[in-house]
Every structure is written in C-alpha cells, then in structure tokens.
Design a protein around this motif. Structure first.
Motif, PDB file in Angstrom:
ATOM      1  N   ARG A   1      44.030  67.337  -2.075  1.00 38.65           N
ATOM      2  CA  ARG A   1      43.946  65.899  -1.793  1.00 38.65           C
ATOM      3  C   ARG A   1      44.822  65.530  -0.597  1.00 38.65           C
ATOM      4  NH1 ARG A   1      46.174  62.776  -5.133  1.00 38.65           N
ATOM      5  NH2 ARG A   1      47.073  64.170  -6.699  1.00 38.65           N
ATOM      6  N   LEU A   2      46.006  66.120  -0.548  1.00 39.96           N
ATOM      7  CA  LEU A   2      46.933  65.845   0.544  1.00 39.96           C
ATOM      8  C   LEU A   2      46.382  66.339   1.873  1.00 39.96           C
ATOM      9  CD1 LEU A   2      49.758  64.529   0.635  1.00 39.96           C
ATOM     10  CD2 LEU A   2      50.728  66.825   0.659  1.00 39.96           C
ATOM     11  N   TYR A   3      45.616  67.399   1.833  1.00 39.44           N
ATOM     12  CA  TYR A   3      44.987  67.947   3.037  1.00 39.44           C
ATOM     13  C   TYR A   3      43.830  67.065   3.498  1.00 39.44           C
ATOM     14  CZ  TYR A   3      42.793  71.465   6.072  1.00 39.44           C
ATOM     15  OH  TYR A   3      42.254  72.127   7.148  1.00 39.44           O
ATOM     16  N   LEU A   4      42.984  66.662   2.549  1.00 40.86           N
ATOM     17  CA  LEU A   4      41.760  65.940   2.898  1.00 40.86           C
ATOM     18  C   LEU A   4      41.986  64.466   3.223  1.00 40.86           C
ATOM     19  CD1 LEU A   4      39.217  67.328   0.271  1.00 40.86           C
ATOM     20  CD2 LEU A   4      39.245  67.792   2.727  1.00 40.86           C
ATOM     21  N   ALA A   5      42.921  63.829   2.523  1.00 40.81           N
ATOM     22  CA  ALA A   5      43.083  62.380   2.635  1.00 40.81           C
ATOM     23  C   ALA A   5      43.276  61.900   4.073  1.00 40.81           C
ATOM     24  CB  ALA A   5      44.219  61.904   1.738  1.00 40.81           C
ATOM     25  N   PRO A   6      44.228  62.458   4.839  1.00 38.52           N
ATOM     26  CA  PRO A   6      44.403  61.971   6.221  1.00 38.52           C
ATOM     27  C   PRO A   6      43.164  62.192   7.085  1.00 38.52           C
ATOM     28  CG  PRO A   6      46.292  63.287   5.530  1.00 38.52           C
ATOM     29  CD  PRO A   6      45.233  63.488   4.507  1.00 38.52           C
ATOM     30  N   VAL A   7      42.436  63.279   6.826  1.00 37.91           N
ATOM     31  CA  VAL A   7      41.220  63.562   7.597  1.00 37.91           C
ATOM     32  C   VAL A   7      40.206  62.438   7.416  1.00 37.91           C
ATOM     33  CG1 VAL A   7      39.253  65.127   7.829  1.00 37.91           C
ATOM     34  CG2 VAL A   7      41.551  66.065   7.464  1.00 37.91           C
ATOM     35  N   PHE A   8      39.963  62.062   6.165  1.00 40.26           N
ATOM     36  CA  PHE A   8      38.957  61.034   5.902  1.00 40.26           C
ATOM     37  C   PHE A   8      39.457  59.636   6.264  1.00 40.26           C
ATOM     38  CE2 PHE A   8      37.196  64.355   3.069  1.00 40.26           C
ATOM     39  CZ  PHE A   8      35.928  64.408   3.633  1.00 40.26           C
ATOM     40  N   ILE A   9      40.724  59.368   6.025  1.00 38.58           N
ATOM     41  CA  ILE A   9      41.263  58.047   6.383  1.00 38.58           C
ATOM     42  C   ILE A   9      41.090  57.800   7.876  1.00 38.58           C
ATOM     43  CG2 ILE A   9      43.382  56.702   6.611  1.00 38.58           C
ATOM     44  CD1 ILE A   9      44.311  58.005   3.957  1.00 38.58           C
ATOM     45  N   MET A  10      41.449  58.763   8.695  1.00 40.58           N
ATOM     46  CA  MET A  10      41.354  58.576  10.147  1.00 40.58           C
ATOM     47  C   MET A  10      39.915  58.629  10.632  1.00 40.58           C
ATOM     48  SD  MET A  10      44.288  57.760  10.848  1.00 40.58           S
ATOM     49  CE  MET A  10      43.833  57.410  12.553  1.00 40.58           C
ATOM     50  N   ALA A  11      39.061  59.397   9.946  1.00 46.95           N
ATOM     51  CA  ALA A  11      37.639  59.423  10.325  1.00 46.95           C
ATOM     52  C   ALA A  11      37.018  58.047  10.104  1.00 46.95           C
ATOM     53  CB  ALA A  11      36.903  60.482   9.513  1.00 46.95           C
ATOM     54  N   GLY A  12      37.355  57.419   8.961  1.00 45.16           N
ATOM     55  CA  GLY A  12      36.850  56.082   8.687  1.00 45.16           C
ATOM     56  C   GLY A  12      37.474  55.041   9.596  1.00 45.16           C
ATOM     57  N   TYR A  13      38.773  55.149   9.805  1.00 44.35           N
ATOM     58  CA  TYR A  13      39.499  54.185  10.650  1.00 44.35           C
ATOM     59  C   TYR A  13      38.930  54.166  12.070  1.00 44.35           C
ATOM     60  CZ  TYR A  13      43.463  51.935  12.991  1.00 44.35           C
ATOM     61  OH  TYR A  13      44.255  51.104  13.739  1.00 44.35           O
ATOM     62  N   SER A  14      38.600  55.334  12.593  1.00 48.95           N
ATOM     63  CA  SER A  14      38.085  55.419  13.957  1.00 48.95           C
ATOM     64  C   SER A  14      36.693  54.813  14.092  1.00 48.95           C
ATOM     65  CB  SER A  14      38.056  56.880  14.423  1.00 48.95           C
ATOM     66  OG  SER A  14      37.115  57.625  13.664  1.00 48.95           O
ATOM     67  N   LYS A  15      35.976  54.677  12.971  1.00 51.12           N
ATOM     68  CA  LYS A  15      34.641  54.069  13.009  1.00 51.12           C
ATOM     69  C   LYS A  15      34.701  52.547  12.857  1.00 51.12           C
ATOM     70  CE  LYS A  15      32.068  58.054  11.127  1.00 51.12           C
ATOM     71  NZ  LYS A  15      33.183  58.995  10.975  1.00 51.12           N
TER      72      LYS A  15
ATOM     73  N   PRO B   1      20.988  51.562  11.113  1.00 50.93           N
ATOM     74  CA  PRO B   1      22.262  52.108  11.620  1.00 50.93           C
ATOM     75  C   PRO B   1      23.481  51.258  11.274  1.00 50.93           C
ATOM     76  CG  PRO B   1      20.942  51.210  13.410  1.00 50.93           C
ATOM     77  CD  PRO B   1      20.054  51.249  12.214  1.00 50.93           C
ATOM     78  N   THR B   2      23.333  49.937  11.255  1.00 55.66           N
ATOM     79  CA  THR B   2      24.482  49.085  10.920  1.00 55.66           C
ATOM     80  C   THR B   2      24.950  49.358   9.500  1.00 55.66           C
ATOM     81  OG1 THR B   2      23.709  47.347  12.425  1.00 55.66           O
ATOM     82  CG2 THR B   2      25.302  46.706  10.736  1.00 55.66           C
ATOM     83  N   LEU B   3      23.990  49.409   8.576  1.00 52.85           N
ATOM     84  CA  LEU B   3      24.326  49.692   7.178  1.00 52.85           C
ATOM     85  C   LEU B   3      24.911  51.088   7.033  1.00 52.85           C
ATOM     86  CD1 LEU B   3      24.242  49.003   4.142  1.00 52.85           C
ATOM     87  CD2 LEU B   3      21.892  49.879   4.107  1.00 52.85           C
ATOM     88  N   MET B   4      24.278  52.075   7.647  1.00 51.52           N
ATOM     89  CA  MET B   4      24.718  53.460   7.512  1.00 51.52           C
ATOM     90  C   MET B   4      26.109  53.666   8.124  1.00 51.52           C
ATOM     91  SD  MET B   4      22.375  55.078   5.861  1.00 51.52           S
ATOM     92  CE  MET B   4      22.554  56.815   6.210  1.00 51.52           C
ATOM     93  N   ALA B   5      26.363  53.038   9.271  1.00 50.19           N
ATOM     94  CA  ALA B   5      27.663  53.191   9.921  1.00 50.19           C
ATOM     95  C   ALA B   5      28.770  52.576   9.081  1.00 50.19           C
ATOM     96  CB  ALA B   5      27.631  52.553  11.303  1.00 50.19           C
ATOM     97  N   ASN B   6      28.512  51.396   8.528  1.00 52.64           N
ATOM     98  CA  ASN B   6      29.520  50.747   7.687  1.00 52.64           C
ATOM     99  C   ASN B   6      29.739  51.503   6.383  1.00 52.64           C
ATOM    100  OD1 ASN B   6      30.583  47.942   8.701  1.00 52.64           O
ATOM    101  ND2 ASN B   6      28.449  48.053   9.361  1.00 52.64           N
ATOM    102  N   LEU B   7      28.676  52.018   5.801  1.00 53.17           N
ATOM    103  CA  LEU B   7      28.825  52.812   4.570  1.00 53.17           C
ATOM    104  C   LEU B   7      29.643  54.069   4.841  1.00 53.17           C
ATOM    105  CD1 LEU B   7      25.305  52.627   2.848  1.00 53.17           C
ATOM    106  CD2 LEU B   7      27.465  51.687   1.999  1.00 53.17           C
ATOM    107  N   ALA B   8      29.342  54.757   5.937  1.00 52.88           N
ATOM    108  CA  ALA B   8      30.074  55.980   6.278  1.00 52.88           C
ATOM    109  C   ALA B   8      31.537  55.670   6.536  1.00 52.88           C
ATOM    110  CB  ALA B   8      29.439  56.651   7.492  1.00 52.88           C
ATOM    111  N   ALA B   9      31.790  54.604   7.302  1.00 51.39           N
ATOM    112  CA  ALA B   9      33.165  54.264   7.665  1.00 51.39           C
ATOM    113  C   ALA B   9      33.996  53.917   6.444  1.00 51.39           C
ATOM    114  CB  ALA B   9      33.160  53.090   8.651  1.00 51.39           C
ATOM    115  N   TRP B  10      33.457  53.087   5.566  1.00 49.74           N
ATOM    116  CA  TRP B  10      34.229  52.661   4.400  1.00 49.74           C
ATOM    117  C   TRP B  10      34.294  53.724   3.314  1.00 49.74           C
ATOM    118  CZ3 TRP B  10      37.902  49.357   3.944  1.00 49.74           C
ATOM    119  CH2 TRP B  10      37.996  48.329   4.881  1.00 49.74           C
ATOM    120  N   THR B  11      33.283  54.566   3.234  1.00 43.97           N
ATOM    121  CA  THR B  11      33.352  55.703   2.301  1.00 43.97           C
ATOM    122  C   THR B  11      34.503  56.611   2.688  1.00 43.97           C
ATOM    123  OG1 THR B  11      30.980  55.663   1.810  1.00 43.97           O
ATOM    124  CG2 THR B  11      32.141  57.741   1.435  1.00 43.97           C
ATOM    125  N   GLU B  12      34.629  56.896   3.983  1.00 45.61           N
ATOM    126  CA  GLU B  12      35.696  57.780   4.451  1.00 45.61           C
ATOM    127  C   GLU B  12      37.063  57.099   4.379  1.00 45.61           C
ATOM    128  OE1 GLU B  12      33.082  60.413   7.660  1.00 45.61           O
ATOM    129  OE2 GLU B  12      34.114  58.602   8.333  1.00 45.61           O
TER     130      GLU B  12
END
Length: 228
Positions: free
Chosen positions: A26-40, A76-87
């Motif tokens: 979890r400690l490994y994955l969390a920053p990866v997904f947080i920043m992936a979502g944040y950047s979107k 694309p608007t729906l998919m981009a927002n879903l991906a961003a907030w999921t991450e």
C-alpha cells in the motif's frame, strides 16, 4: 526433531506479522496513484478555483477522446474524471488502508485500460534494456520465444545507439552536470509498470489491507465485537 519444532514455532508466529507485506504494498502504490490522479485534475492549477479545480484538466479530456493522438475513448469527459478520481481518491484510501479490497477493483480496471490502450504496442519493458546478456528476455529466449529474440536484438541495437548518444554528450556537453543525477536511458513505455501495479493490486484484493496497519483491520474488529 528440535529443528522441526523450531520451524513450527517460527511458522506459528508469522500470522502476527502478516500485515507488513500488505502495508508495504500500500505504501508503494499509494503515492503512485495519488500523483497520477492529481496530475489529471486541475487541483494544482492556480488559475482554476472552486469546483472547477476538482474536474479533469481539459487537455487530459482531449487526450482521452482524440483517436488520432490520444486514446479515442467514448465519453471522454466522464472517463477522464472517473480515471482521475479513482486514482486520486483510491490512492489515499490505499495509504490509510480503508476499503482496500473494494478500491483495488476500480484501480485494477484503470491499469487494464492503461496497459491495453497506452502501453501494449510498446512491448513489456518500461525502460529498454541495453545489454542483451542481462535482459530478462533472455530467459524466454532460452525457452524458444521468437518475441524474446526480437527483444534481445532491440536491446543490442539500443545499446549501440545509447553509446553513440553518450559519445556525443562527452564531446559536446558538460557531462559532470548532465550525469549528476543519473545516467541516460531509453524510455520504451511498455506495460511493465502497469502490469506490476495490477499484480500488486490483485494481491491486495486477496490478502486485504493488513493486520494492525490499516483502518480496515480495526473496523473489522469493531464490527466483530458489535456482532458478538
């Protein structure tokens, strides 16, 4: 017999520490997904305020929808927002160990989409190996894989190109400054990272957030006591 007894004693103690692997994953994955979502999202854009900052960046939306230079996905608007907030939200939930098994499912789905739409055409490696003698593809070459043979040939060719790049930099650049933070590599952008994250999420789905290291653990114990 004593050796067997020691082993059994050691084995009986392991469950007390079985939360450590989950916690580290979890400690490994969390920053990866947080920043992936944040950047979107537009959270870091000082020119965007209010609720608009919570929406996906228009450039990301365009990339999701454009079939020529992007993913070509529907809605694309729906998919981009879903991906961003999921991450973004999923990463924070992983960090604290809340609803871990549940949140692993949509995160695995985002990895499947990323692997199949963005990285699949680039093969396996995220960074191209430049020495065929040490490339993991060599194992599959021994097993008769023609794709592995092609990968090894690509590694050899890339190694030659990388040496040429280094030569040009040595002749014309300040290599002491250029290499100060590490050497140059060739980005392949294959499925390696996405597949690795998927496997780690799949492990969390089956083993959970971990004993003593997650909110899930204490919430489950609280519910058990209430039911008892």
């Amino acid at each position: 017999m004593k050796l067997l007894q020691y082993y059994q004693c050691f084995k009986s103690m392991l469950p007390k520490f079985d939360g450590i692997p989950s916690f580290l994953i979890r400690l490994y994955l969390a920053p990866v997904f947080i920043m992936a979502g944040y950047s979107k999202l537009q959270l870091g854009n000082p020119d965007v305020t209010g609720l608009a900052s919570l929406a996906a960046d228009p450039n990301i939306v365009a990339w999701f929808g454009n079939a020529d230079w992007g993913l070509g996905l529907p809605a694309p608007t729906l998919m981009a927002n879903l991906a961003a907030w999921t991450e973004f939200a999923g990463g924070w939930l992983l960090l604290i160990g809340l609803l871990t098994r549940l949140v692993s499912i949509p995160l695995m789905f985002t990895m499947i989409v990323a692997v199949t739409t963005v990285h699949a055409d680039n093969g396996w490696f995220a960074i191209t190996p430049t020495n065929p003698d040490t490339s993991p593809a060599k194992v599959f070459s021994w097993l008769g894989s023609s794709a592995a043979d092609e990968s090894l040939a690509n590694s050899s060719a890339t190694g030659t190109k990388l040496e040429r790049m280094r030569g040009i930099l040595d002749e014309n650049g300040n290599t002491e400054w250029l290499y100060e933070n590490g050497g140059i590599v060739v980005l392949n952008n294959g499925i390696e990272f996405g597949a690795t994250y998927f496997i780690m999420l799949l492990a969390l789905f089956f083993i959970g957030a971990g004993r003593y290291t997650s909110i899930d653990h204490y919430a489950y114990r609280f519910i058990e006591k209430k039911q008892a």
